[in-house]
Design a protein around this motif. Structure first.
Motif, PDB file in Angstrom:
ATOM      1  N   ASN A 218      -5.982  13.340 -37.017  1.00  0.00           N
ATOM      2  CA  ASN A 218      -7.060  12.428 -37.390  1.00  0.00           C
ATOM      3  C   ASN A 218      -7.756  11.773 -36.205  1.00  0.00           C
ATOM      4  OD1 ASN A 218      -4.568  10.816 -37.079  1.00  0.00           O
ATOM      5  ND2 ASN A 218      -5.880   9.103 -37.609  1.00  0.00           N
ATOM      6  N   LYS A 219      -7.266  12.007 -34.966  1.00  0.00           N
ATOM      7  CA  LYS A 219      -7.895  11.422 -33.790  1.00  0.00           C
ATOM      8  C   LYS A 219      -7.936  12.444 -32.666  1.00  0.00           C
ATOM      9  CE  LYS A 219      -7.140   6.406 -34.035  1.00  0.00           C
ATOM     10  NZ  LYS A 219      -6.528   5.246 -33.357  1.00  0.00           N
ATOM     11  N   ILE A 220      -8.976  12.361 -31.853  1.00  0.00           N
ATOM     12  CA  ILE A 220      -9.058  13.199 -30.665  1.00  0.00           C
ATOM     13  C   ILE A 220      -9.403  12.333 -29.459  1.00  0.00           C
ATOM     14  CG2 ILE A 220      -9.682  15.311 -31.901  1.00  0.00           C
ATOM     15  CD1 ILE A 220     -12.562  14.857 -31.153  1.00  0.00           C
ATOM     16  N   PHE A 221      -8.941  12.760 -28.283  1.00  0.00           N
ATOM     17  CA  PHE A 221      -9.233  12.089 -27.020  1.00  0.00           C
ATOM     18  C   PHE A 221      -9.741  13.124 -26.036  1.00  0.00           C
ATOM     19  CE2 PHE A 221      -5.969   9.484 -29.034  1.00  0.00           C
ATOM     20  CZ  PHE A 221      -6.510   8.209 -28.926  1.00  0.00           C
ATOM     21  N   PHE A 222     -10.723  12.731 -25.216  1.00  0.00           N
ATOM     22  CA  PHE A 222     -11.314  13.661 -24.261  1.00  0.00           C
ATOM     23  C   PHE A 222     -11.976  12.879 -23.134  1.00  0.00           C
ATOM     24  CE2 PHE A 222     -13.996  13.137 -28.046  1.00  0.00           C
ATOM     25  CZ  PHE A 222     -15.125  12.542 -27.510  1.00  0.00           C
ATOM     26  N   PRO A 223     -12.285  13.529 -21.999  1.00  0.00           N
ATOM     27  CA  PRO A 223     -12.967  12.824 -20.902  1.00  0.00           C
ATOM     28  C   PRO A 223     -14.407  12.475 -21.266  1.00  0.00           C
ATOM     29  CG  PRO A 223     -12.729  15.147 -20.387  1.00  0.00           C
ATOM     30  CD  PRO A 223     -11.935  14.911 -21.637  1.00  0.00           C
ATOM     31  N   LEU A 224     -14.976  11.509 -20.565  1.00  0.00           N
ATOM     32  CA  LEU A 224     -16.318  11.019 -20.879  1.00  0.00           C
ATOM     33  C   LEU A 224     -17.368  12.120 -20.828  1.00  0.00           C
ATOM     34  CD1 LEU A 224     -16.383   7.644 -18.878  1.00  0.00           C
ATOM     35  CD2 LEU A 224     -15.627   8.039 -21.219  1.00  0.00           C
ATOM     36  N   ILE A 225     -17.176  13.101 -19.925  1.00  0.00           N
ATOM     37  CA  ILE A 225     -18.194  14.128 -19.712  1.00  0.00           C
ATOM     38  C   ILE A 225     -18.429  14.968 -20.960  1.00  0.00           C
ATOM     39  CG2 ILE A 225     -16.599  15.883 -18.872  1.00  0.00           C
ATOM     40  CD1 ILE A 225     -20.074  15.111 -17.413  1.00  0.00           C
ATOM     41  N   LEU A 226     -17.449  15.010 -21.881  1.00  0.00           N
ATOM     42  CA  LEU A 226     -17.603  15.813 -23.096  1.00  0.00           C
ATOM     43  C   LEU A 226     -18.325  15.065 -24.219  1.00  0.00           C
ATOM     44  CD1 LEU A 226     -14.194  17.721 -23.401  1.00  0.00           C
ATOM     45  CD2 LEU A 226     -16.332  18.465 -22.340  1.00  0.00           C
ATOM     46  N   THR A 399     -11.682  21.324 -18.400  1.00  0.00           N
ATOM     47  CA  THR A 399     -10.986  20.128 -18.864  1.00  0.00           C
ATOM     48  C   THR A 399     -10.354  20.400 -20.230  1.00  0.00           C
ATOM     49  OG1 THR A 399     -11.181  17.732 -19.145  1.00  0.00           O
ATOM     50  CG2 THR A 399     -12.986  19.075 -20.002  1.00  0.00           C
ATOM     51  N   ASP A 400      -9.755  19.347 -20.824  1.00  0.00           N
ATOM     52  CA  ASP A 400      -8.988  19.487 -22.066  1.00  0.00           C
ATOM     53  C   ASP A 400      -9.449  18.481 -23.111  1.00  0.00           C
ATOM     54  OD1 ASP A 400      -7.228  21.384 -20.763  1.00  0.00           O
ATOM     55  OD2 ASP A 400      -6.288  19.661 -19.786  1.00  0.00           O
ATOM     56  N   MET A 401      -8.945  18.663 -24.324  1.00  0.00           N
ATOM     57  CA  MET A 401      -9.148  17.725 -25.425  1.00  0.00           C
ATOM     58  C   MET A 401      -7.845  17.648 -26.218  1.00  0.00           C
ATOM     59  SD  MET A 401     -11.909  17.902 -28.583  1.00  0.00           S
ATOM     60  CE  MET A 401     -13.302  17.888 -27.450  1.00  0.00           C
ATOM     61  N   ILE A 402      -7.437  16.437 -26.577  1.00  0.00           N
ATOM     62  CA  ILE A 402      -6.156  16.223 -27.249  1.00  0.00           C
ATOM     63  C   ILE A 402      -6.392  15.800 -28.698  1.00  0.00           C
ATOM     64  CG2 ILE A 402      -4.028  14.860 -27.265  1.00  0.00           C
ATOM     65  CD1 ILE A 402      -4.394  14.512 -24.237  1.00  0.00           C
ATOM     66  N   PHE A 403      -5.653  16.416 -29.618  1.00  0.00           N
ATOM     67  CA  PHE A 403      -5.667  16.060 -31.034  1.00  0.00           C
ATOM     68  C   PHE A 403      -4.318  15.419 -31.372  1.00  0.00           C
ATOM     69  CE2 PHE A 403      -8.798  19.246 -30.504  1.00  0.00           C
ATOM     70  CZ  PHE A 403      -9.661  19.239 -31.585  1.00  0.00           C
ATOM     71  N   ILE A 404      -4.326  14.306 -32.096  1.00  0.00           N
ATOM     72  CA  ILE A 404      -3.063  13.674 -32.482  1.00  0.00           C
ATOM     73  C   ILE A 404      -3.067  13.351 -33.967  1.00  0.00           C
ATOM     74  CG2 ILE A 404      -2.789  12.650 -30.185  1.00  0.00           C
ATOM     75  CD1 ILE A 404      -3.339   9.906 -31.528  1.00  0.00           C
ATOM     76  N   THR A 405      -1.858  13.283 -34.517  1.00  0.00           N
ATOM     77  CA  THR A 405      -1.651  12.815 -35.888  1.00  0.00           C
ATOM     78  C   THR A 405      -1.153  11.388 -35.797  1.00  0.00           C
ATOM     79  OG1 THR A 405      -1.137  15.005 -36.753  1.00  0.00           O
ATOM     80  CG2 THR A 405      -0.325  13.129 -38.006  1.00  0.00           C
ATOM     81  N   GLU A 406      -1.876  10.485 -36.391  1.00  0.00           N
ATOM     82  CA  GLU A 406      -1.504   9.071 -36.303  1.00  0.00           C
ATOM     83  C   GLU A 406      -1.038   8.519 -37.641  1.00  0.00           C
ATOM     84  OE1 GLU A 406      -3.520   4.939 -34.672  1.00  0.00           O
ATOM     85  OE2 GLU A 406      -4.699   6.305 -35.896  1.00  0.00           O
ATOM     86  N   LYS A 407      -1.669   8.941 -38.726  1.00  0.00           N
ATOM     87  CA  LYS A 407      -1.395   8.345 -40.036  1.00  0.00           C
ATOM     88  C   LYS A 407      -0.214   9.033 -40.712  1.00  0.00           C
ATOM     89  CE  LYS A 407      -6.119   6.779 -40.889  1.00  0.00           C
ATOM     90  NZ  LYS A 407      -7.288   6.847 -41.790  1.00  0.00           N
TER      91      LYS A 407
END
Length: 466
Positions: A218-226, A399-407
């Protein structure tokens, strides 16, 4: 000006003529930016003396999105251990005939060990700064700056930490996802494509892959350039009517059939998320490592090579040594090699004999290029040389992008704290200063890494493949 002279002085008298000039100067405002040179009336001009300092820092507490996202759990040991259930048994073959023998089965459990790491910084304030009248309390100002810096360090480690390269770091999300059992790992390789070229389908692909493992990304994190790339990707799918005069929207989520991904407010672009770009020497010049003594490269056929026909060409390599104090200069001259399809490049690194470092940053060019950017970080071998074989699995300048499960009812990701953020006042020895140490002891744990995912080798603007 002449009327001022006539009002104060008799023009016929020569007595006090020097004083006349001084008084006129004292009544003049004038200009200037050097306060040490201000005299007379200029010194009476009011200044903007605010009671608080203008905070011009790039990072704030709110920018540490990952540290603010993950649940904090106290631990009471420097080594935290627990059991992880990775399977409940075989679901394909569990039937038998009447009176038949039941199939033997059982759950799968693995033991997880997390070593607590120590983030600490020493700071001090001179006694002169403590007693003079300043815009804000000098000690509180330094304490606030130190707190923000500790949080930034922890945020960066949550993404890029690698205990194999720098033993005092804990493993970040990227490293923990990559270390997951390949049968349960969720990784999508862009192979140097941009987000626009790949298309939005990768969002659904990753969410589906994580859902098959039991998670709900439900959430993703990535560098500003993306950020711009994702906005352009979403905007290309927006359609407006002839009478629609709304401004162009900004997207902070993306719906998929298996859930909505959020990348706004407390997710999305993270200022501590770095790209694999150019590397520069930095850190304490007395304690950071020296550049590797030598680097040799050679190409030969290698199993699993991802150097395809379109990748054949000449490549350049540069290597930097790294430890907890800093990064060395790069090797010079750079090593060049011709690579054919199906090859792997064997990189042999001989470290410096006096300050070898604990790991190496291997940088590489694109095919036929001269500019080198970070490709991969590897641990220093205990033997005389460190050998790494490049099969084109990790692309430099991406670069990379991270997907996480939070809920989830049970926390999927936690930050174990042996010691929450704390300030320790120290005793000065032979200097009039107020010394103190800020400390945060803990370790990040992706308790169910198969409920998270990684897209890697994403091309970005300014990289080697965009």
């Amino acid at each position: 000006m002449d009327k001022i002279k006539e009002f104060f002085f008799d023009s016929g008298s020569e007595t006090g003529y020097g004083s006349e000039e001084m008084l006129i100067k004292a009544l003049s405002a004038g200009y200037g930016t050097n306060a040490a040179e201000f005299t007379g009336g200029r010194a009476l001009i009011p200044e903007d003396c605010e009671t608080t300092m203008v905070n011009a820092m790039r990072e704030q507490h709110e920018d540490c999105k990952i540290m603010n996202t993950f649940k904090k759990a106290p631990v009471k040991a420097t080594v935290h251990e627990y059991n992880r259930r990775t399977g409940t048994g075989d679901i394909d073959f569990g039937t038998t005939e009447e009176g038949g023998v039941s199939q033997e089965d059982g759950q799968a459990i693995e033991r997880i060990t997390r070593n607590v790491k120590y983030i600490q910084q020493y700071r001090e304030v001179t006694e002169q700064m403590n007693v003079v009248d300043t815009f804000e309390n000098a000690f509180e100002s330094e304490k606030l700056a130190g707190t923000l810096n500790i949080l930034k360090i922890a945020e960066r480690l949550c993404i890029h930490g690698d205990s194999d390269v720098i033993p005092t770091e804990f493993d970040g999300m990227i490293k923990q996802i990559k270390k997951t059992n390949p049968a349960r790992r969720n990784i999508i390789d862009f192979r140097g494509q941009t987000i626009q070229t790949r298309g939005e389908k990768f969002f659904s692909e990753m969410v589906r892959s994580i859902s098959e493992q039991g998670g709900e990304a439900n959430k993703i994190f990535f560098p500003l350039i993306l950020s711009d790339d994702i906005q352009e990707l979403c905007k290309d799918r927006v359609r407006f009517g002839a009478n629609d005069n709304r401004m162009t929207p900004v997207f902070d989520s993306y719906p998929t059939p298996l859930g909505t991904l959020k990348f706004g407010e407390d997710a999305g672009p993270d200022k501590m998320f770095r790209v694999r770009g150019p590397i520069a020497s930095k850190g304490d010049p007395l304690q950071k490592p020296n550049a590797p003594q030598s680097v040799t490269v050679s190409a030969a056929s290698a199993a699993g090579s991802l150097f395809l026909a379109g990748d054949a060409g000449n490549y350049t390599y540069t290597v930097y040594a790294i430890n907890k104090y800093g990064i060395s200069d790069g090797t010079s001259p750079a090593a060049a090699v011709a690579v054919a399809a199906g090859n792997g490049v064997t990189i042999t690194i001989t470290p410096d004999s006096t300050k070898p470092g604990t790991g190496f940053i291997i940088c590489r060019s694109a095919k036929g290029g001269n500019a080198v950017m970070e490709m991969v970080r590897v641990t220093k071998s205990q033997s005389a040389t460190t050998v790494y074989v490049d099969i084109n699995e990790d692309l430099p300048g991406t670069t990379d992008m991270i997907f996480i499960t939070e809920k989830k009812l049970q926390a999927v990701a936690e930050f174990y704290q042996l010691l929450p953020m704390r300030l320790y006042r120290m005793n000065p020895v032979n200097r009039l200063v107020t010394p103190f140490i800020l400390a945060l002891w803990g370790v990040l744990d992706l308790k169910v890494p198969e409920w998270c995912g990684l897209t890697k080798n994403i091309a970005y603007q300014g990289g080697l493949y965009a």
